[in-house]
Design an enzyme around this catalytic site. Structure first.
Site, PDB file in Angstrom:
ATOM      1  N   ARG A 111      -4.603  24.567 -16.938  1.00  0.00           N
ATOM      2  CA  ARG A 111      -4.847  23.209 -17.403  1.00  0.00           C
ATOM      3  C   ARG A 111      -4.601  23.121 -18.909  1.00  0.00           C
ATOM      4  O   ARG A 111      -4.478  24.156 -19.560  1.00  0.00           O
ATOM      5  CB  ARG A 111      -6.267  22.737 -17.047  1.00  0.00           C
ATOM      6  CG  ARG A 111      -7.371  23.508 -17.718  1.00  0.00           C
ATOM      7  CD  ARG A 111      -8.751  22.920 -17.385  1.00  0.00           C
ATOM      8  NE  ARG A 111      -9.790  23.761 -17.940  1.00  0.00           N
ATOM      9  CZ  ARG A 111     -11.090  23.568 -17.753  1.00  0.00           C
ATOM     10  NH1 ARG A 111     -11.526  22.575 -16.996  1.00  0.00           N
ATOM     11  NH2 ARG A 111     -11.971  24.359 -18.313  1.00  0.00           N
ATOM     12  N   GLU A 150     -13.218  18.266 -23.121  1.00  0.00           N
ATOM     13  CA  GLU A 150     -13.230  19.467 -23.972  1.00  0.00           C
ATOM     14  C   GLU A 150     -11.903  19.617 -24.705  1.00  0.00           C
ATOM     15  O   GLU A 150     -11.193  20.618 -24.562  1.00  0.00           O
ATOM     16  CB  GLU A 150     -13.570  20.710 -23.159  1.00  0.00           C
ATOM     17  CG  GLU A 150     -14.998  20.687 -22.638  1.00  0.00           C
ATOM     18  CD  GLU A 150     -15.461  22.014 -22.052  1.00  0.00           C
ATOM     19  OE1 GLU A 150     -14.605  22.860 -21.739  1.00  0.00           O
ATOM     20  OE2 GLU A 150     -16.670  22.208 -21.925  1.00  0.00           O
ATOM     21  N   GLU A 307     -22.418  18.629 -19.818  1.00  0.00           N
ATOM     22  CA  GLU A 307     -22.239  19.653 -18.784  1.00  0.00           C
ATOM     23  C   GLU A 307     -23.132  20.837 -19.085  1.00  0.00           C
ATOM     24  O   GLU A 307     -23.246  21.253 -20.244  1.00  0.00           O
ATOM     25  CB  GLU A 307     -20.810  20.209 -18.788  1.00  0.00           C
ATOM     26  CG  GLU A 307     -19.725  19.273 -18.390  1.00  0.00           C
ATOM     27  CD  GLU A 307     -18.366  19.983 -18.436  1.00  0.00           C
ATOM     28  OE1 GLU A 307     -18.321  21.231 -18.357  1.00  0.00           O
ATOM     29  OE2 GLU A 307     -17.362  19.287 -18.579  1.00  0.00           O
ATOM     30  N   GLU A 355     -12.185  27.396 -10.014  1.00  0.00           N
ATOM     31  CA  GLU A 355     -13.628  27.266 -10.254  1.00  0.00           C
ATOM     32  C   GLU A 355     -14.431  27.239  -8.957  1.00  0.00           C
ATOM     33  O   GLU A 355     -15.565  26.758  -8.935  1.00  0.00           O
ATOM     34  CB  GLU A 355     -13.892  26.027 -11.113  1.00  0.00           C
ATOM     35  CG  GLU A 355     -13.358  26.239 -12.517  1.00  0.00           C
ATOM     36  CD  GLU A 355     -13.559  25.061 -13.458  1.00  0.00           C
ATOM     37  OE1 GLU A 355     -13.616  23.929 -12.978  1.00  0.00           O
ATOM     38  OE2 GLU A 355     -13.639  25.314 -14.674  1.00  0.00           O
ATOM     39  N   LYS A 356     -13.842  27.789  -7.877  1.00  0.00           N
ATOM     40  CA  LYS A 356     -14.565  27.696  -6.598  1.00  0.00           C
ATOM     41  C   LYS A 356     -15.831  28.557  -6.582  1.00  0.00           C
ATOM     42  O   LYS A 356     -16.719  28.326  -5.772  1.00  0.00           O
ATOM     43  CB  LYS A 356     -13.652  28.010  -5.416  1.00  0.00           C
ATOM     44  CG  LYS A 356     -13.007  29.371  -5.426  1.00  0.00           C
ATOM     45  CD  LYS A 356     -12.044  29.481  -4.252  1.00  0.00           C
ATOM     46  CE  LYS A 356     -11.221  30.743  -4.309  1.00  0.00           C
ATOM     47  NZ  LYS A 356     -10.335  30.773  -5.498  1.00  0.00           N
ATOM     48  N   PHE A 357     -15.923  29.538  -7.478  1.00  0.00           N
ATOM     49  CA  PHE A 357     -17.165  30.328  -7.528  1.00  0.00           C
ATOM     50  C   PHE A 357     -18.129  29.843  -8.609  1.00  0.00           C
ATOM     51  O   PHE A 357     -19.093  30.535  -8.943  1.00  0.00           O
ATOM     52  CB  PHE A 357     -16.845  31.809  -7.707  1.00  0.00           C
ATOM     53  CG  PHE A 357     -16.162  32.392  -6.496  1.00  0.00           C
ATOM     54  CD1 PHE A 357     -16.811  32.432  -5.270  1.00  0.00           C
ATOM     55  CD2 PHE A 357     -14.861  32.851  -6.577  1.00  0.00           C
ATOM     56  CE1 PHE A 357     -16.169  32.938  -4.143  1.00  0.00           C
ATOM     57  CE2 PHE A 357     -14.216  33.365  -5.453  1.00  0.00           C
ATOM     58  CZ  PHE A 357     -14.872  33.404  -4.235  1.00  0.00           C
TER      59      PHE A 357
HETATM   60  C1  GLA Z   1     -15.951  23.233 -18.968  1.00  0.00           C
HETATM   61  C2  GLA Z   1     -15.079  22.126 -18.426  1.00  0.00           C
HETATM   62  C3  GLA Z   1     -15.271  21.872 -16.972  1.00  0.00           C
HETATM   63  C4  GLA Z   1     -15.408  23.179 -16.225  1.00  0.00           C
HETATM   64  C5  GLA Z   1     -16.552  23.966 -16.810  1.00  0.00           C
HETATM   65  C6  GLA Z   1     -16.816  25.267 -16.085  1.00  0.00           C
HETATM   66  O1  GLA Z   1     -17.146  22.807 -19.421  1.00  0.00           O
HETATM   67  O2  GLA Z   1     -15.245  20.913 -19.126  1.00  0.00           O
HETATM   68  O3  GLA Z   1     -14.167  21.156 -16.492  1.00  0.00           O
HETATM   69  O4  GLA Z   1     -14.227  23.887 -16.350  1.00  0.00           O
HETATM   70  O5  GLA Z   1     -16.213  24.295 -18.129  1.00  0.00           O
HETATM   71  O6  GLA Z   1     -17.902  25.944 -16.662  1.00  0.00           O
END
Ligand code: GLA
Length: 667
Positions: A111, A150, A307, A355-357
């Site tokens: 990404r 982010e 988050e 990020e499946k885990f």
């Molecule tokens: C960041 C991103 C999210 C995700 C989390 C995983 O905070 O903003 O999209 O990737 O990390 O911890």
């Protein structure tokens, strides 16, 4: 700072319904209602779905999702969806791909594969913002806008030709002419003098150390380029929407390259993402530091935890899960330190992808789980804390923090690789945490007037105006403690001559003639019984009183800890890296001398923080220990409704938020 609509504390997370069939969406909304979720961030990574081909938009699925959420009473923080470009962008415009310092291209497939200075990316992303904002500006579910995601997490430094040109433009703005740039960069050294702007590049991989000021300016430029994307998106939003705009910062000791202090005015409210460092058994202390710093960036206003995780993440080497109760303690610790909203990444754990885990609010095993039960419990807790919203956090201590000092101190070719910016910051903050004392983490240019004590860890790079303000603060009765390798350079990374610690020599009443960094693992002792490592220096007291000197190591008899009376205040200097017990003793002494009080007198391992508004105070007490504890407080625990008359009993791992009785209240 503008606030969001609605009452109470916000609660929810990133919601990525596009990863699931539509029948799952209604179940999601039922579960969100069960948990008390009131806000979700939607659409963050959906550019490729919203614009499957250039200029062709497909909003049908997002229309349905937003309508369903609205019908379910869940509000939406809608993303501009620009976080990660779709694969067609790189195919049509390979020049948008970022490059590392050695020329390596960073390809799509992960990404954020875009060059932050790319005009093509800027244009396409703003077109998307216009389309999304134009369509949903009036949608009744949307209460907030979430710019990108982010920014700069993976692509902060790009060294491609497009970036090189943008860097030159940024330097022209900063310096005006090449003579000024040559002087600032000290290019008489190593035959680096520039005769034409076209000769200047980002600090690409070079045979040896690149010019430090060039490196520093490139770091400044890179943070500014990310901020420019935020500003550009916000500019578009400003013409189309009325809801507050935010973007998720990554404030913490792990993310170095974005100077969020300079970004704070570009958002209506400050949001932060925070993840525990799983390898650290004291990770909740790192959480406290990040939260105190986020509050500092927000100027003391309430902020939003955009988050964090319900349990393990997927991106650390060993992704330790949270034990029962930890999710609650972590979440409420953020609220204690000024968060008015607690959101998670993410609502439902992904089935596919990198990020499946990663944990989520609804794990793979579904709602009949520890995690979902704890999520529901947290929803109830946050409802009970509604009245806290909008209040501020009490802090009599400030710790000075500057991203530019961080960048400067960790440049290469310095006296010791063991001098790391976060090291003393963390050590001092943890000592305060253990003493039950809350600190604001603020920029050196912030107003120091309200603080009893100011700590300046490793403030390597410092501006004259900030030095003068600190001087004035001490003259007026304030106390400051400065640690080693501070005040060394100006904003161009040029040494402040005449002896170290240059900028602070006069204030501290000391003069150091030579640094004596220690070997790896080497320790020294001080005559007050302290042990230290990493750093010593040949220091002369020049007006300051000597509080402790070395008894061994390279400099026996040389002062290590000093105090200088200036006006009505005092300026302390800590010339070595004290170990944890000695740092605790130093902080206890500073706190004692300045009359700083803990939020409550709490047993060790119990976190205490106070929030207040004009006429009420709330004491947050978080028991991180395995034992029941008692602490003095009188009031009503909002989480249980129980009265505490003089004493609160807090079971192991539990949290209380006590609205304290005012003097004169009936008991
Ligand atoms: C960041 C991103 C999210 C995700 C989390 C995983 O905070 O903003 O999209 O990737 O990390 O911890």
């Amino acid at each position: 700072m503008r606030q969001w609509q609605g009452d109470g504390i916000l609660f929810g997370g990133d919601y990525n319904p596009e990863q699931w069939p539509e029948q799952t969406w209604s179940e999601d909304i039922d579960l969100m209602r069960r948990a008390g979720v009131n806000l979700v961030s939607v659409g963050i990574f959906s550019w490729a779905l919203l614009e499957p081909a250039p200029g062709r938009f497909e909003f049908g699925w997002l229309d349905r999702v937003l309508d369903l959420l609205h019908a379910g009473g869940i509000r939406v923080d809608l993303a501009t969806a620009t976080a990660s470009p779709p694969p067609w962008l790189a195919r049509l415009h390979p020049e948008t791909l970022p490059r590392r310092a050695d020329g390596t291209i960073l390809w799509p497939g992960g990404r954020q594969a875009y060059c932050p200075s790319s005009p093509v990316f800027r244009e396409r992303s703003l077109e998307l913002v216009r389309a999304v904002a134009g369509r949903y500006a009036e949608h009744p579910a949307v209460v907030m806008w979430h710019v990108s995601n982010e920014l700069g997490c993976h692509n902060v430094h790009c060294y491609c030709d497009v970036s090189a040109e943008a860097f030159r433009g940024w330097l022209r703005e900063r310096y005006g002419d090449l003579d000024r740039l040559n002087a600032a960069w000290g290019t008489t050294f190593w035959s680096q003098r520039y005769g034409d702007w076209a000769e200047i590049n980002p600090p690409r991989t070079a045979p040896t150390f690149a010019n430090p000021t060039q490196q520093l300016d490139f770091l400044r430029f890179s943070s500014d380029e990310q901020r420019a994307q935020l500003r550009a998106e916000r500019g578009v939003l400003a013409t189309l929407v009325r809801q507050p705009v935010t973007t998720n910062f990554m404030i913490g000791t792990g993310v170095k390259h974005l100077d969020y202090r300079s970004w704070a005015d570009d958002v209506d409210l400050v949001s932060n993402d925070h993840y525990l460092t799983a390898a650290d058994p004291q990770a909740h202390l790192g959480l406290a530091l990040a939260a105190d710093h986020t509050r500092g960036v927000a100027g003391g206003d309430p902020w939003l935890l955009m988050e964090h995780s319900t349990s393990a993440v997927n991106w650390q080497p060993r992704n330790v899960a949270k034990l029962p109760g930890q999710l609650r303690r972590n979440s409420l610790a953020h609220v204690a330190r000024g968060a008015d909203g607690v959101l998670f990444f993410q609502w439902r754990a992904s089935r596919a992808g990198a990020e499946k885990f990663h944990s989520a609010m609804v794990p793979h095993s579904g709602p009949d789980t520890k995690i979902f039960r704890e999520v529901c419990q947290l929803g109830a807790d946050l409802r009970a804390l509604a009245e806290v919203r909008g209040s501020r956090v009490d802090a009599d201590v400030a710790i000075l923090f500057d991203w530019e000092a961080w960048w400067g101190v960790e440049l290469d070719s310095h006296p010791s690789i063991d001098v790391q910016y976060a090291d003393r910051l963390t050590a001092l903050h943890r000592a305060l945490w253990r003493a039950g004392v809350t600190a604001d983490i603020i920029h050196p240019s912030a107003d120091l007037g309200g603080y009893r004590l100011v700590l300046a860890p490793t403030l390597y790079l410092v501006r004259d105006a900030d030095v003068a303000a600190l001087h004035q603060y001490v003259e007026g009765g304030g106390t400051v403690a400065v640690t080693y390798f501070s005040g060394i350079v100006d904003e161009n990374d040029h040494i402040r001559l005449g002896g170290y610690p240059g900028a602070f020599r006069e204030l501290l009443g000391v003069r150091t003639e030579e640094f004596f960094p220690l070997r790896e693992g080497e320790q020294v002792r001080l005559d007050d019984g302290s042990t230290a490592d990493v750093w010593t220096e040949w220091l002369h007291a020049d007006g300051a009183e000597v509080l402790a000197s070395y008894t061994d190591g390279p400099l026996p008899g040389v002062p290590a800890l000093t105090r200088h009376r200036v006006g009505d205040g005092a300026a302390w200097y800590v010339g070595t890296r004290l170990d944890e017990p000695a740092t605790d003793r130093l902080v206890a002494r500073l706190v004692d001398e300045t009359g700083v009080r803990p939020a409550a007198s709490a047993p060790s391992g119990v976190e205490v923080v106070r929030r207040r508004d004009d006429d009420r105070t709330w004491l947050f007490a978080i028991n991180h220990t395995d034992a029941e504890v008692r602490l003095p407080v009188t009031g009503t625990d909002l989480l249980t409704g129980a009265r505490c008359a003089g004493e609160l009993t807090l079971p192991a791992g539990d949290v209380a938020v006590v609205r304290e009785d005012r003097t004169g209240d009936p008991t």
